[in-house]
Design an enzyme around this catalytic site. Sequence first.
Site, PDB file in Angstrom:
ATOM      1  N   GLY A  14      46.466  49.132  29.496  1.00  0.00           N
ATOM      2  CA  GLY A  14      47.109  50.271  30.139  1.00  0.00           C
ATOM      3  C   GLY A  14      46.761  51.630  29.583  1.00  0.00           C
ATOM      4  O   GLY A  14      47.532  52.580  29.719  1.00  0.00           O
ATOM      5  N   SER A  15      45.546  51.776  29.014  1.00  0.00           N
ATOM      6  CA  SER A  15      45.219  53.100  28.475  1.00  0.00           C
ATOM      7  C   SER A  15      44.993  54.121  29.595  1.00  0.00           C
ATOM      8  O   SER A  15      45.287  55.307  29.420  1.00  0.00           O
ATOM      9  CB  SER A  15      44.002  53.029  27.543  1.00  0.00           C
ATOM     10  N   ASN A  16      44.491  53.679  30.737  1.00  0.00           N
ATOM     11  CA  ASN A  16      44.351  54.623  31.860  1.00  0.00           C
ATOM     12  C   ASN A  16      45.718  55.053  32.395  1.00  0.00           C
ATOM     13  O   ASN A  16      45.922  56.223  32.734  1.00  0.00           O
ATOM     14  CB  ASN A  16      43.503  54.006  32.975  1.00  0.00           C
ATOM     15  N   LYS A  67      42.035  36.226  42.682  1.00  0.00           N
ATOM     16  CA  LYS A  67      42.578  36.398  44.043  1.00  0.00           C
ATOM     17  C   LYS A  67      44.090  36.281  44.003  1.00  0.00           C
ATOM     18  O   LYS A  67      44.639  35.581  43.161  1.00  0.00           O
ATOM     19  CB  LYS A  67      42.004  35.336  44.972  1.00  0.00           C
ATOM     20  N   MET A  94      42.834  43.262  37.574  1.00  0.00           N
ATOM     21  CA  MET A  94      41.703  42.338  37.627  1.00  0.00           C
ATOM     22  C   MET A  94      41.753  41.389  38.824  1.00  0.00           C
ATOM     23  O   MET A  94      41.145  40.319  38.782  1.00  0.00           O
ATOM     24  CB  MET A  94      41.612  41.559  36.314  1.00  0.00           C
ATOM     25  N   ARG A  95      42.475  41.787  39.866  1.00  0.00           N
ATOM     26  CA  ARG A  95      42.511  40.956  41.067  1.00  0.00           C
ATOM     27  C   ARG A  95      41.990  41.740  42.269  1.00  0.00           C
ATOM     28  O   ARG A  95      42.179  42.953  42.345  1.00  0.00           O
ATOM     29  CB  ARG A  95      43.930  40.476  41.338  1.00  0.00           C
ATOM     30  N   ASN A 111      40.893  53.030  42.718  1.00  0.00           N
ATOM     31  CA  ASN A 111      40.567  52.177  41.571  1.00  0.00           C
ATOM     32  C   ASN A 111      39.662  52.944  40.617  1.00  0.00           C
ATOM     33  O   ASN A 111      38.865  53.776  41.044  1.00  0.00           O
ATOM     34  CB  ASN A 111      39.827  50.921  42.065  1.00  0.00           C
ATOM     35  N   HIS A 113      36.664  52.294  37.870  1.00  0.00           N
ATOM     36  CA  HIS A 113      35.691  51.241  37.544  1.00  0.00           C
ATOM     37  C   HIS A 113      34.760  51.750  36.440  1.00  0.00           C
ATOM     38  O   HIS A 113      34.257  52.879  36.525  1.00  0.00           O
ATOM     39  CB  HIS A 113      34.875  50.895  38.799  1.00  0.00           C
TER      40      HIS A 113
END
Length: 204
Positions: A14-16, A67, A94-95, A111, A113
């Site tokens: 959770g650093s972002n 998924k 990560m889904r 998102n 990336h």
Amino acid sequence: MAKIRLGFLASGRGSNLQAVIDQIQQGLLDAEITCVISDVENAGALVRARDENIPAFTISGGAAKTKTEPDIERRIVECLEEHQVELVCLAGYMRIVKEALLKAFPLRIINIHPALLPSFPGLNVQKKAMNYGVKFSGCTVHFVDEGTDTGPIIIQAAVPVKDDDTEETLSIRILNEEHRIYSEAIRLIANKKIHIQGRRVLTS
Ligand code: GAR
């Protein structure tokens, strides 16, 4: 103008998320994080949220690793809607986002990336970029569509790849830029500075 209401989906440390919290607290981003959801119990992102009194929830994604089953995704949508989220921010989630979320939040899911898309979509991309031998890598904030890391690009930042880099040193250099550009992208959207023309996201 009312503060934009953000909901975060995160699987990890959770650093972002923290970088966005910090920007809000410093008065640099006019936004409110109304909920944080993780598919991983006790993810660092949930701990950070609770430390800040942000409602934080675990919604387990189901058996498959990347998924999410449709009924689980609908529960995520319900939670986001209950918290009146206007913009969904994936931060180390990560889904793969599927139909239920995409339909509920069209062009309202973004998102971050850790590579310069369209190069190196998917996972473990800092290592892939380094092993490929690129001289620059970086990070990308993009709208989420039905593909994997394929949606329209909002903002990117490049960093050099140095000869003595390891996966770790490169990841840190990229992460520093992630922390800067994610808030910048949210600010552009919140201030309605973004226009989408086909695949191009133009700012004014
Ligand atoms: C970040 O590097 C983010 O770009 C990446 O996971 C890390 C999460 O860090 N996301 C992906 O790889 C998505 N496919 P954080 O939990 O400290 O924000």
